[in-house]
Design an enzyme around this catalytic site. Structure first.
Site, PDB file in Angstrom:
ATOM      1  N   CYS A  75      84.405  32.751 -33.705  1.00 56.46           N
ATOM      2  CA  CYS A  75      84.015  32.276 -32.454  1.00 56.46           C
ATOM      3  C   CYS A  75      82.738  32.802 -32.031  1.00 56.46           C
ATOM      4  O   CYS A  75      82.674  33.931 -32.144  1.00 56.46           O
ATOM      5  CB  CYS A  75      85.276  32.353 -31.533  1.00 56.46           C
ATOM      6  N   ASP A  76      82.075  32.210 -31.206  1.00 60.52           N
ATOM      7  CA  ASP A  76      80.847  32.440 -30.473  1.00 60.52           C
ATOM      8  C   ASP A  76      80.949  31.465 -29.288  1.00 60.52           C
ATOM      9  O   ASP A  76      81.195  30.251 -29.244  1.00 60.52           O
ATOM     10  CB  ASP A  76      79.719  32.496 -31.391  1.00 60.52           C
ATOM     11  N   GLN A  77      80.185  32.300 -28.145  1.00 63.11           N
ATOM     12  CA  GLN A  77      79.829  31.418 -27.039  1.00 63.11           C
ATOM     13  C   GLN A  77      78.296  31.807 -26.659  1.00 63.11           C
ATOM     14  O   GLN A  77      77.804  32.779 -26.591  1.00 63.11           O
ATOM     15  CB  GLN A  77      80.814  32.077 -25.773  1.00 63.11           C
TER      16      GLN A  77
END
Length: 199
Positions: A75-77
């Site tokens: 995941c990444d934001q």
């Protein structure tokens, strides 16, 4: 569960959201030079959405290489503010500068998730949320950063909506889970279809 789920992230909030949803998983934190990858993508004028997706994929791939039998979730934001990518602030001064720049304006959070299995990507999704910040005073923003620095230094944009940061906003358009850094509903749908969780 026939295929163990590995969360390729050191994020406590992502792990907490999966636990709250009763998803069985283990955690392995990948070693990925996010700044180098981000710099290379920015040099190629990559869109913020693609940067979030690529970073999530790198994390999933790194852990999948060591655990080919597992289903690995990366995941990444990223935060897109008027076409500029904002990252986690390095200092309280940088956090304050970001918050002052964004007040009274809109920005977008992009939360990417990629699942690797058998050394290749099998699912991906990028959720997006549009947020408008309140016209907070300099004094309030300075106090906010001072009170919350230990927490917000881990957050893109220098705020956490699940904490006092919610007071910085007048409107949020999109899924709250994407604000927290994971497109949870879409992920749960996929895990249910795959039989990883009951439905």
């Amino acid at each position: 569960m026939s295929v163990p789920l590995l969360l390729a992230s050191g994020s406590t909030i992502r792990a907490q959201l999966l636990r709250n949803a009763a998803v069985p998983f283990d955690v392995q934190v990948p070693r990925v030079d996010e700044d180098q990858i981000k710099a290379a993508l920015l040099a190629e004028n990559a869109a913020p959405r693609d940067i979030a997706d690529t970073l999530a994929e790198w994390k999933a791939r790194r852990i999948s290489e060591r655990n080919p039998e597992a289903m690995v979730l990366g995941c990444d934001q990223v935060l897109d503010f008027e076409g500029q990518l904002l990252s986690k602030p390095n200092t309280p001064e940088e956090a304050l500068e970001q918050l002052k720049a964004m007040r009274s304006k809109r920005h977008m959070l992009l939360s990417a998730a990629v699942i690797y299995e058998g050394g290749k990507p099998v699912w991906r999704h990028v959720g997006q949320v549009r947020l408008r910040m309140r016209d907070s005073t300099d004094a309030y923003l300075a106090g906010y950063v001072q009170r919350n620095w230990d927490s917000i230094r881990h957050a893109v944009g220098g705020y956490k909506l699940e904490e006092e940061g919610v007071r910085l906003f007048t409107s949020i358009d999109g899924d709250y889970f994407n604000v927290l850094g994971i497109p949870l509903l879409e992920l749960l749908n996929y895990l249910a279809l795959r039989g990883v969780i009951d439905q």
